[in-house]
Design a protein around this motif. Structure first.
Motif, PDB file in Angstrom:
ATOM      1  N   LYS A 196     -87.427  25.349 -25.938  1.00  0.00           N
ATOM      2  CA  LYS A 196     -88.796  25.088 -26.400  1.00  0.00           C
ATOM      3  C   LYS A 196     -88.790  24.407 -27.765  1.00  0.00           C
ATOM      4  N   ALA A 197     -87.805  23.541 -27.954  1.00  0.00           N
ATOM      5  CA  ALA A 197     -87.682  22.826 -29.227  1.00  0.00           C
ATOM      6  C   ALA A 197     -87.617  21.326 -28.973  1.00  0.00           C
ATOM      7  N   ASN A 198     -88.144  20.560 -29.924  1.00  0.00           N
ATOM      8  CA  ASN A 198     -87.902  19.125 -29.948  1.00  0.00           C
ATOM      9  C   ASN A 198     -87.460  18.749 -31.356  1.00  0.00           C
ATOM     10  N   PHE A 199     -87.172  17.469 -31.564  1.00  0.00           N
ATOM     11  CA  PHE A 199     -86.506  17.058 -32.795  1.00  0.00           C
ATOM     12  C   PHE A 199     -87.226  15.871 -33.439  1.00  0.00           C
ATOM     13  N   GLN A 200     -87.327  15.955 -34.753  1.00  0.00           N
ATOM     14  CA  GLN A 200     -87.991  14.903 -35.515  1.00  0.00           C
ATOM     15  C   GLN A 200     -86.999  14.308 -36.516  1.00  0.00           C
ATOM     16  N   VAL A 201     -86.901  12.982 -36.539  1.00  0.00           N
ATOM     17  CA  VAL A 201     -86.002  12.302 -37.468  1.00  0.00           C
ATOM     18  C   VAL A 201     -86.570  12.410 -38.878  1.00  0.00           C
ATOM     19  N   MET A 202     -85.771  12.963 -39.795  1.00  0.00           N
ATOM     20  CA  MET A 202     -86.200  13.113 -41.183  1.00  0.00           C
ATOM     21  C   MET A 202     -85.546  12.088 -42.105  1.00  0.00           C
ATOM     22  N   GLU A 209     -70.688   1.590 -44.164  1.00  0.00           N
ATOM     23  CA  GLU A 209     -70.739   0.749 -42.964  1.00  0.00           C
ATOM     24  C   GLU A 209     -69.802   1.252 -41.866  1.00  0.00           C
ATOM     25  N   LYS A 210     -69.456   2.537 -41.933  1.00  0.00           N
ATOM     26  CA  LYS A 210     -68.521   3.104 -40.951  1.00  0.00           C
ATOM     27  C   LYS A 210     -69.162   4.188 -40.089  1.00  0.00           C
ATOM     28  N   TYR A 211     -70.137   4.885 -40.657  1.00  0.00           N
ATOM     29  CA  TYR A 211     -70.793   5.948 -39.890  1.00  0.00           C
ATOM     30  C   TYR A 211     -72.192   6.178 -40.446  1.00  0.00           C
ATOM     31  N   TRP A 212     -72.971   6.927 -39.668  1.00  0.00           N
ATOM     32  CA  TRP A 212     -74.353   7.240 -40.030  1.00  0.00           C
ATOM     33  C   TRP A 212     -74.501   8.743 -40.215  1.00  0.00           C
ATOM     34  N   ILE A 213     -75.332   9.114 -41.193  1.00  0.00           N
ATOM     35  CA  ILE A 213     -75.739  10.509 -41.347  1.00  0.00           C
ATOM     36  C   ILE A 213     -77.200  10.608 -40.911  1.00  0.00           C
ATOM     37  N   LEU A 214     -77.429  11.473 -39.946  1.00  0.00           N
ATOM     38  CA  LEU A 214     -78.755  11.619 -39.357  1.00  0.00           C
ATOM     39  C   LEU A 214     -79.241  13.049 -39.573  1.00  0.00           C
ATOM     40  N   GLU A 215     -80.438  13.179 -40.144  1.00  0.00           N
ATOM     41  CA  GLU A 215     -81.047  14.491 -40.358  1.00  0.00           C
ATOM     42  C   GLU A 215     -82.215  14.673 -39.394  1.00  0.00           C
ATOM     43  N   VAL A 236     -77.901  18.320 -39.255  1.00  0.00           N
ATOM     44  CA  VAL A 236     -77.281  17.110 -39.794  1.00  0.00           C
ATOM     45  C   VAL A 236     -76.173  16.653 -38.854  1.00  0.00           C
ATOM     46  N   LEU A 237     -76.264  15.405 -38.414  1.00  0.00           N
ATOM     47  CA  LEU A 237     -75.276  14.834 -37.507  1.00  0.00           C
ATOM     48  C   LEU A 237     -74.552  13.664 -38.179  1.00  0.00           C
ATOM     49  N   ILE A 238     -73.284  13.531 -37.888  1.00  0.00           N
ATOM     50  CA  ILE A 238     -72.520  12.352 -38.306  1.00  0.00           C
ATOM     51  C   ILE A 238     -72.183  11.569 -37.045  1.00  0.00           C
ATOM     52  N   ILE A 239     -72.648  10.329 -36.967  1.00  0.00           N
ATOM     53  CA  ILE A 239     -72.461   9.522 -35.757  1.00  0.00           C
ATOM     54  C   ILE A 239     -71.820   8.185 -36.116  1.00  0.00           C
ATOM     55  N   ASN A 240     -71.030   7.672 -35.207  1.00  0.00           N
ATOM     56  CA  ASN A 240     -70.335   6.404 -35.447  1.00  0.00           C
ATOM     57  C   ASN A 240     -71.225   5.193 -35.207  1.00  0.00           C
ATOM     58  N   LYS A 241     -72.146   5.332 -34.238  1.00  0.00           N
ATOM     59  CA  LYS A 241     -73.074   4.245 -33.924  1.00  0.00           C
ATOM     60  C   LYS A 241     -74.471   4.828 -33.804  1.00  0.00           C
ATOM     61  N   CYS A 248     -77.290  11.885 -28.773  1.00  0.00           N
ATOM     62  CA  CYS A 248     -77.358  12.972 -27.786  1.00  0.00           C
ATOM     63  C   CYS A 248     -76.052  13.754 -27.717  1.00  0.00           C
ATOM     64  N   TYR A 249     -74.935  13.045 -27.668  1.00  0.00           N
ATOM     65  CA  TYR A 249     -73.644  13.736 -27.572  1.00  0.00           C
ATOM     66  C   TYR A 249     -73.343  14.540 -28.834  1.00  0.00           C
ATOM     67  N   GLN A 250     -73.650  13.968 -30.002  1.00  0.00           N
ATOM     68  CA  GLN A 250     -73.403  14.698 -31.237  1.00  0.00           C
ATOM     69  C   GLN A 250     -74.377  15.867 -31.408  1.00  0.00           C
ATOM     70  N   LEU A 251     -75.605  15.688 -30.937  1.00  0.00           N
ATOM     71  CA  LEU A 251     -76.564  16.778 -30.991  1.00  0.00           C
ATOM     72  C   LEU A 251     -76.125  17.916 -30.080  1.00  0.00           C
ATOM     73  N   MET A 252     -75.641  17.575 -28.887  1.00  0.00           N
ATOM     74  CA  MET A 252     -75.140  18.613 -27.991  1.00  0.00           C
ATOM     75  C   MET A 252     -73.967  19.358 -28.622  1.00  0.00           C
ATOM     76  N   ALA A 253     -73.044  18.624 -29.251  1.00  0.00           N
ATOM     77  CA  ALA A 253     -71.903  19.267 -29.910  1.00  0.00           C
ATOM     78  C   ALA A 253     -72.372  20.231 -30.999  1.00  0.00           C
ATOM     79  N   GLU A 254     -73.411  19.845 -31.742  1.00  0.00           N
ATOM     80  CA  GLU A 254     -73.925  20.709 -32.808  1.00  0.00           C
ATOM     81  C   GLU A 254     -74.637  21.929 -32.229  1.00  0.00           C
TER      82      GLU A 254
END
Length: 349
Positions: A196-202, A209-215, A236-241, A248-254
């Motif tokens: 019963k949760a959804n996610f909002q990009v903060m 230029e090597k990876y992204w930090i996504l909150e 907080v996710l660290i993603i390569n692209k 989705c894959y990094q969110l599942m891992a978290e």
């Protein structure tokens, strides 16, 4: 001398070394014990475990021996399934806390895989088996609660039940996603639901230029049954692209990591959080350092010989068997590709 009592199924060899604990009592370290576990002794160990009533741990026995199996009590993730109810609780039965047991038609029980327990398995490894079994049952649930609206349907793309034959024969399975903008990512996430949760990009940041930090902020409904996440929690996710696929894959891992951490902190054995990260790692190292070499003294030489012989017999009983099949030949070729492997190599039948 006060010696800590052994569990049922544990036996001490004659003249086994003892280690003194900081409370003054003495304990025979587990690596100096012998084990002959039975259904009853494993049940006694599991009775000392507490975690969550929604994940009861069963101990059973069949023709292949003793096994541990974790149940899952919760909402049906696939409501089209119909099972005949065989409720353990009757209409007027009361729970241990005195509250009347009311049958909840929205709940059902399912069972995880069987985890085999060898009679000679150390008690600590039986406890770890139950610990891992709970983690894997929870991961199974996490994957089924991760839902994506796609192609006019609600899907669970990361569950454990997909048809492997179809997947390996699908030409379009490799991702062709291109990087997207903040707005485009949020539009994709709007189709994603975790229980019963959804996610909002903060926030999104590109680093070197090597990876992204996504909150991501968790927006959780009050009726949620998730224990490991909270409303307004920041993930907080660290993603390569910066693609929806990678997110989705990094969110599942978290989400799996958060589930595992909940088990780490709430899995109790004899009312102690054995695997908690609040436990002092140097204190654990000290115990290990003070107990691993107790057999080295001259007065323990006879014990050491018998102890090493017993350990060898236990290891020998665990060696797999090879035959004349294509599979066995493949294993032999793999082992032969290494030069001078120590240990007990598989037997030929």
């Amino acid at each position: 001398m006060k010696i800590i009592q052994l569990f049922n199924g544990e036996f001490s060899a004659e003249n086994a070394p003892k280690a003194q604990l900081d409370n003054g009592s003495f304990c025979i370290p587990q690596h100096y014990l012998k084990y002959r576990h039975t259904l009853a002794s494993v049940e006694e160990l599991i009775l000392k475990i507490s975690y969550c009533d929604r994940y009861p741990i069963f101990v059973s026995e069949d023709n292949q021996g003793i096994y541990i199996q974790v149940g899952i009590i919760g909402a049906d993730n696939y409501k089209g399934n119909h099972y005949e109810s065989r409720s353990i609780l009757h209409n007027n039965q009361r729970l241990s806390n005195g509250v009347s047991a009311v049958k909840d038609k929205n709940l059902k029980i399912m069972y995880g895989r069987k985890w085999r327990v060898e009679p000679k398995l150390p008690s600590a490894e039986i406890i770890q088996t139950a610990f891992l079994a709970i983690k894997k049952v929870r991961e199974h649930e996490v994957r089924e609660l991760f839902r994506l609206k796609a192609f006019n349907k609600t899907t669970t793309p990361l569950n454990c039940h997909h048809d492997v034959t179809m997947l390996i024969n699908t030409q379009e399975i490799r991702s062709k996603d291109t990087e997207i903008s903040w707005l485009e990512l949020q539009q994709e996430l709007d189709n994603l639901r975790y229980e019963k949760a959804n996610f909002q990009v903060m926030n999104i940041e590109n680093r070197h230029e090597k990876y992204w930090i996504l909150e991501l902020k968790v927006c959780l409904e009050p009726s949620s049954h998730l224990d490991e996440i909270e409303h307004d929690q920041l993930i907080v996710l660290i993603i390569n692209k910066l693609t929806f696929n990678d997110v989705c894959y990094q969110l599942m891992a978290e989400l799996i990591r958060l589930s595992d951490r909940h088990v780490d902190e709430n899995f109790m054995f004899s009312r102690v959080a054995r695997f908690s990260q609040e436990n002092d790692i140097k204190a654990i190292a000290k115990i290990s350092a003070n107990t691993r070499e107790l057999h080295k003294s001259a007065e323990k030489s006879d014990f050491e010989k018998d102890w090493r012989k017993e350990n060898y017999q236990v290891d020998l009983a665990r060696v797999p068997q090879l035959n004349t099949s294509v599979f066995s030949e493949r294993i032999r070729n793999i082992l032969n590709s290494f030069n001078g492997i120590e240990g007990i190599l598989p037997d030929n039948t």
